[in-house]
Design a protein around this motif. Structure first.
Motif, PDB file in Angstrom:
ATOM      1  N   PRO A  32      -7.422-102.597 -29.438  1.00 31.42           N
ATOM      2  CA  PRO A  32      -6.337-101.691 -29.048  1.00 31.42           C
ATOM      3  C   PRO A  32      -5.274-102.386 -28.205  1.00 31.42           C
ATOM      4  N   CYS A  33      -5.689-103.410 -27.451  1.00 33.94           N
ATOM      5  CA  CYS A  33      -4.706-104.140 -26.645  1.00 33.94           C
ATOM      6  C   CYS A  33      -3.625-104.756 -27.529  1.00 33.94           C
ATOM      7  N   HIS A  34      -4.014-105.293 -28.688  1.00 36.35           N
ATOM      8  CA  HIS A  34      -3.038-105.883 -29.604  1.00 36.35           C
ATOM      9  C   HIS A  34      -2.399-104.834 -30.506  1.00 36.35           C
ATOM     10  N   PHE A  35      -3.190-103.863 -30.968  1.00 32.82           N
ATOM     11  CA  PHE A  35      -2.662-102.860 -31.896  1.00 32.82           C
ATOM     12  C   PHE A  35      -1.592-101.989 -31.232  1.00 32.82           C
ATOM     13  N   LEU A  36      -1.719-101.738 -29.930  1.00 32.06           N
ATOM     14  CA  LEU A  36      -0.758-100.890 -29.217  1.00 32.06           C
ATOM     15  C   LEU A  36       0.128-101.708 -28.273  1.00 32.06           C
ATOM     16  N   LEU A  37       0.109-103.017 -28.421  1.00 27.88           N
ATOM     17  CA  LEU A  37       0.838-103.903 -27.517  1.00 27.88           C
ATOM     18  C   LEU A  37       2.343-103.673 -27.557  1.00 27.88           C
ATOM     19  N   ASN A  38       2.865-103.257 -28.708  1.00 22.32           N
ATOM     20  CA  ASN A  38       4.304-103.059 -28.826  1.00 22.32           C
ATOM     21  C   ASN A  38       4.843-101.973 -27.908  1.00 22.32           C
ATOM     22  N   ASN A  39       3.976-101.075 -27.428  1.00 22.07           N
ATOM     23  CA  ASN A  39       4.425-100.060 -26.480  1.00 22.07           C
ATOM     24  C   ASN A  39       5.021-100.691 -25.230  1.00 22.07           C
ATOM     25  N   PHE A  40       4.550-101.873 -24.864  1.00 13.51           N
ATOM     26  CA  PHE A  40       5.034-102.555 -23.670  1.00 13.51           C
ATOM     27  C   PHE A  40       5.781-103.846 -24.014  1.00 13.51           C
ATOM     28  N   MET A  41       5.244-104.616 -24.938  1.00 11.28           N
ATOM     29  CA  MET A  41       5.859-105.887 -25.303  1.00 11.28           C
ATOM     30  C   MET A  41       7.225-105.696 -25.943  1.00 11.28           C
ATOM     31  N   ALA A  42       7.386-104.622 -26.739  1.00  7.06           N
ATOM     32  CA  ALA A  42       8.643-104.375 -27.445  1.00  7.06           C
ATOM     33  C   ALA A  42       9.416-103.205 -26.842  1.00  7.06           C
ATOM     34  N   ALA A  43       9.097-102.852 -25.589  1.00  9.35           N
ATOM     35  CA  ALA A  43       9.801-101.742 -24.935  1.00  9.35           C
ATOM     36  C   ALA A  43      11.289-102.055 -24.803  1.00  9.35           C
ATOM     37  N   VAL A  44      12.099-101.011 -24.904  1.00 12.25           N
ATOM     38  CA  VAL A  44      13.556-101.170 -24.802  1.00 12.25           C
ATOM     39  C   VAL A  44      14.022-100.545 -23.483  1.00 12.25           C
ATOM     40  N   PRO A  45      14.338-101.351 -22.477  1.00  8.71           N
ATOM     41  CA  PRO A  45      14.812-100.790 -21.197  1.00  8.71           C
ATOM     42  C   PRO A  45      16.238-100.254 -21.334  1.00  8.71           C
ATOM     43  N   ASP A  46      16.680 -99.490 -20.348  1.00  8.36           N
ATOM     44  CA  ASP A  46      18.065 -99.019 -20.338  1.00  8.36           C
ATOM     45  C   ASP A  46      19.000-100.221 -20.368  1.00  8.36           C
ATOM     46  N   HIS A  47      20.080-100.088 -21.145  1.00  3.53           N
ATOM     47  CA  HIS A  47      21.001-101.225 -21.291  1.00  3.53           C
ATOM     48  C   HIS A  47      22.405-100.718 -21.588  1.00  3.53           C
ATOM     49  N   HIS A  48      23.370-101.592 -21.350  1.00  4.87           N
ATOM     50  CA  HIS A  48      24.768-101.286 -21.689  1.00  4.87           C
ATOM     51  C   HIS A  48      25.484-102.599 -21.976  1.00  4.87           C
ATOM     52  N   CYS A  49      26.673-102.492 -22.529  1.00  2.00           N
ATOM     53  CA  CYS A  49      27.432-103.692 -22.874  1.00  2.00           C
ATOM     54  C   CYS A  49      27.765-104.505 -21.621  1.00  2.00           C
ATOM     55  N   ASN A  50      27.803-105.797 -21.784  1.00  2.00           N
ATOM     56  CA  ASN A  50      28.215-106.686 -20.707  1.00  2.00           C
ATOM     57  C   ASN A  50      29.744-106.744 -20.696  1.00  2.00           C
ATOM     58  N   LYS A 119      10.089-106.812 -16.786  1.00  2.00           N
ATOM     59  CA  LYS A 119      10.769-108.068 -16.455  1.00  2.00           C
ATOM     60  C   LYS A 119      11.361-108.711 -17.704  1.00  2.00           C
ATOM     61  N   SER A 120      10.578-108.692 -18.786  1.00  5.06           N
ATOM     62  CA  SER A 120      11.025-109.301 -20.033  1.00  5.06           C
ATOM     63  C   SER A 120      10.281-108.666 -21.199  1.00  5.06           C
ATOM     64  N   THR A 121      11.022-108.291 -22.250  1.00  8.06           N
ATOM     65  CA  THR A 121      10.419-107.750 -23.463  1.00  8.06           C
ATOM     66  C   THR A 121      11.054-108.439 -24.673  1.00  8.06           C
ATOM     67  N   LEU A 122      10.550-108.116 -25.856  1.00  8.59           N
ATOM     68  CA  LEU A 122      11.144-108.681 -27.069  1.00  8.59           C
ATOM     69  C   LEU A 122      12.603-108.272 -27.192  1.00  8.59           C
ATOM     70  N   ALA A 123      12.895-107.030 -26.805  1.00  8.90           N
ATOM     71  CA  ALA A 123      14.262-106.525 -26.911  1.00  8.90           C
ATOM     72  C   ALA A 123      15.218-107.314 -26.036  1.00  8.90           C
ATOM     73  N   THR A 124      14.801-107.642 -24.810  1.00 12.41           N
ATOM     74  CA  THR A 124      15.678-108.386 -23.905  1.00 12.41           C
ATOM     75  C   THR A 124      15.708-109.872 -24.233  1.00 12.41           C
ATOM     76  N   GLU A 125      14.620-110.379 -24.826  1.00 11.84           N
ATOM     77  CA  GLU A 125      14.540-111.803 -25.157  1.00 11.84           C
ATOM     78  C   GLU A 125      15.520-112.183 -26.254  1.00 11.84           C
ATOM     79  N   TRP A 126      15.568-111.338 -27.312  1.00 12.93           N
ATOM     80  CA  TRP A 126      16.402-111.661 -28.470  1.00 12.93           C
ATOM     81  C   TRP A 126      17.433-110.571 -28.777  1.00 12.93           C
ATOM     82  N   ASP A 127      17.765-109.730 -27.778  1.00 16.48           N
ATOM     83  CA  ASP A 127      18.773-108.676 -27.935  1.00 16.48           C
ATOM     84  C   ASP A 127      18.510-107.817 -29.171  1.00 16.48           C
ATOM     85  N   LEU A 128      17.289-107.273 -29.241  1.00 16.49           N
ATOM     86  CA  LEU A 128      16.902-106.438 -30.377  1.00 16.49           C
ATOM     87  C   LEU A 128      17.203-104.975 -30.082  1.00 16.49           C
TER      88      LEU A 128
END
Length: 523
Positions: A32-50, A119-128
């Motif tokens: 379950p740690c890997h199967f549900l990992l995207n809940n945290f690893m791929a989380a999308v924090p609040d963001h706006h244009c730079n 601190k860091s997710t897939l979304a912030t790493e590669w602007d997904l």
């Protein structure tokens, strides 16, 4: 000599079986740690244009003023996540609305992310995000496609070379590919490593269940099925704790994979399946492990008169199962109907379960709290499921769990996001019912398929289930068409598969079918 009879005599649920479950738990908690990992690893924090400084007055403004001048506001007053003005709207400083010439465009200079939760997710790493958010969802789909393809591969290999060696391959493969994914330097490399991680994890998922069940006596299999499924619940809770303290996605992958190091160490004490050894004519090895089981369970007297030659005679009878393949699931009318219905039910169960489990941000609560509640509710639900299955039956339990899951999803359609208390209560209830349907369908399927094609049947339904899991994360992209469409889709699939489950026969207190003829002729 019948193997099940001998297993009952040496205690089909003793210290040996408990030791087996505990050793397997070291690896199964990582699932379950890997199967549900995207809940945290791929989380999308609040963001706006730079918004960059234009070299004039803009550079002397506060951050709040810069956002007001450079980014249009949503209906709730928050800055847009994906749009920016082509030029600063200085009239906003005087309290005026934007001019008629206030054109907006997609973010041109990247994004600014809120790092207060992650601190860091897939979304912030590669602007997904924004136009690339589909790539973020695709990471879960690609992972589950790996799981889907790995299941039949490891099923075939474990039948060919044994459960024990292929488990070690799964352990080592998962560790290697997970570490490589944690150190990926590009999105493409990451998705490839996650795909391979999924394939390796599939081996742990299907082989560990088979190995456990093959060492349990008939009268304890219902209980053992529920006990084994508790590993998932424990791993689910473990994921929340690890993710809460580790906010960087690379370190998070390494942390949730670490239990497999202990699993590799404990592998030396893991027994091979005596059933598999017998089916492949390895009577001496089977005799060794059964003797070990009898010794651990304090039943050594039973083995005093049993020789490897007795096992060989039993193996010649059991080897008849090797003549069957997955094609036999569709050759005759009744088992064809059974296979199709179970395929639909498994698809609906997996599709709905992961649709709820991978959407922890949609209920208005803190994601860690939501995931913890989702995990915690599974424990009492599995206890309820055990007693329900023992007293009432399998079919009504499966139908009821799926229909009520669909009802919970339907109810949540009518509550806005700000009604987070009601939405969360209904969602937790729906999640627990979805988990109940998953627990029931595992046992129900093993009882419905005849012995001669039971493993093929489980392989087929597991493949269909993982197909549903692969598609499930992408359904959330339909919210761009209509914000309620994902929930409506999950609801419809749950209700539809629940209705199909009503076509299946009841198996409570019935003899297990041994051959296909037992399915085709009236009972």
């Amino acid at each position: 000599m019948n193997f099940d009879s001998l297993l009952s005599e040496i205690n089909g649920f003793g210290k040996f079986q408990i030791q087996l479950v505990l050793i397997q738990a070291l690896s199964r908690v990582s699932l379950p740690c890997h199967f549900l990992l995207n809940n945290f690893m791929a989380a999308v924090p609040d963001h706006h244009c730079n918004v960059l400084d234009d070299g004039g007055l803009f550079g002397n403004l506060t951050q709040e003023q810069k956002l007001s001048l450079g980014i249009p506001a949503e209906t709730d007053g928050t800055p847009s996540s994906c749009l920016m003005f082509t030029k600063p709207q200085y009239e906003h400083l005087a309290g005026f609305n934007s001019s008629d010439e206030a054109f907006t465009v997609q973010c041109q200079n990247g994004w600014v992310y809120d790092n207060s939760t992650y601190k860091s997710t897939l979304a912030t790493e590669w602007d997904l995000v924004c136009s690339r958010k589909g790539l973020n969802k695709a990471t879960a789909t690609i992972f589950f496609i790996g799981v889907m393809l790995g299941a039949p591969l490891f099923g075939f290999l474990s039948d060919r070379f044994g459960r024990r060696p292929l488990l070690l391959v799964s352990y080592l493969g998962t560790i290697i590919f997970a570490v490589l994914s944690a150190f990926s330097s590009s999105y493409v490399m990451f998705t490839i490593m996650r795909f391979l991680t999924g394939m390796a994890l599939a081996g742990i998922s299907i082989i560990s269940i088979s190995l456990n069940i093959e060492w349990f006596g008939i009268e304890h299999r219902t209980f053992s099925g529920v006990i084994i499924s508790l590993d998932w619940t424990i791993g689910n809770i473990l994921l929340v704790g690890i993710a809460y303290f580790i906010k960087d996605w690379r370190m998070l992958i390494l942390a949730v994979t670490s239990p497999l190091i202990l699993a590799v160490i404990a592998w030396r004490w893991l027994p091979e399946s005596a059933r598999w050894l017998l089916a492949n004519g390895k009577a001496d090895a089977a005799h060794y492990y059964i003797t070990q089981c009898a010794k651990t369970n304090d039943r050594t007297k039973v083995m005093a008169t049993v020789t490897p030659a007795d096992f060989l005679q039993s193996a010649q009878v059991e080897n008849r199962e090797n003549k069957y393949s997955i094609v036999d699931l569709f050759k005759t009318p009744n088992i064809r109907k059974l296979s199709i219905c179970l395929g639909i039910v498994w698809y609906g169960v997996a599709f709905t379960y992961y649709g709820i489990s991978l959407n922890i941000t949609g209920f208005g609560l803190d994601p860690y709290l939501t995931q913890f509640i989702f995990a915690l509710i599974e424990m009492p639900m599995k206890i309820v499921v055990y007693f329900y299955l023992e007293k009432i039956g399998r079919r009504s339990g499966e139908v009821g769990a799926l229909l009520l899951t669909g009802l919970c999803l339907f109810i949540n359609l009518f509550f806005a996001q700000d009604k987070w208390i009601v939405r969360t209560v209904v969602a937790v209830l729906g999640k627990s019912l979805s988990e109940a349907s998953f627990t029931i369908v595992f046992l129900y399927t093993t009882e419905l398929f005849p012995t001669v094609v039971r493993q093929n049947g489980l392989g087929f339904t597991s493949f269909i289930a993982r197909l549903g899991v692969s598609i499930s994360p992408l359904i959330m992209l339909l919210e761009d068409v209509w914000h309620l469409l994902p929930a409506v889709t999950y609801c419809a699939v749950a209700v539809g598969s629940g209705l199909v489950a009503s076509l299946l026969p009841e198996t409570l207190n019935t003899c297990l079918p041994e051959c296909i003829e037992d399915i085709e002729k009236p009972r």
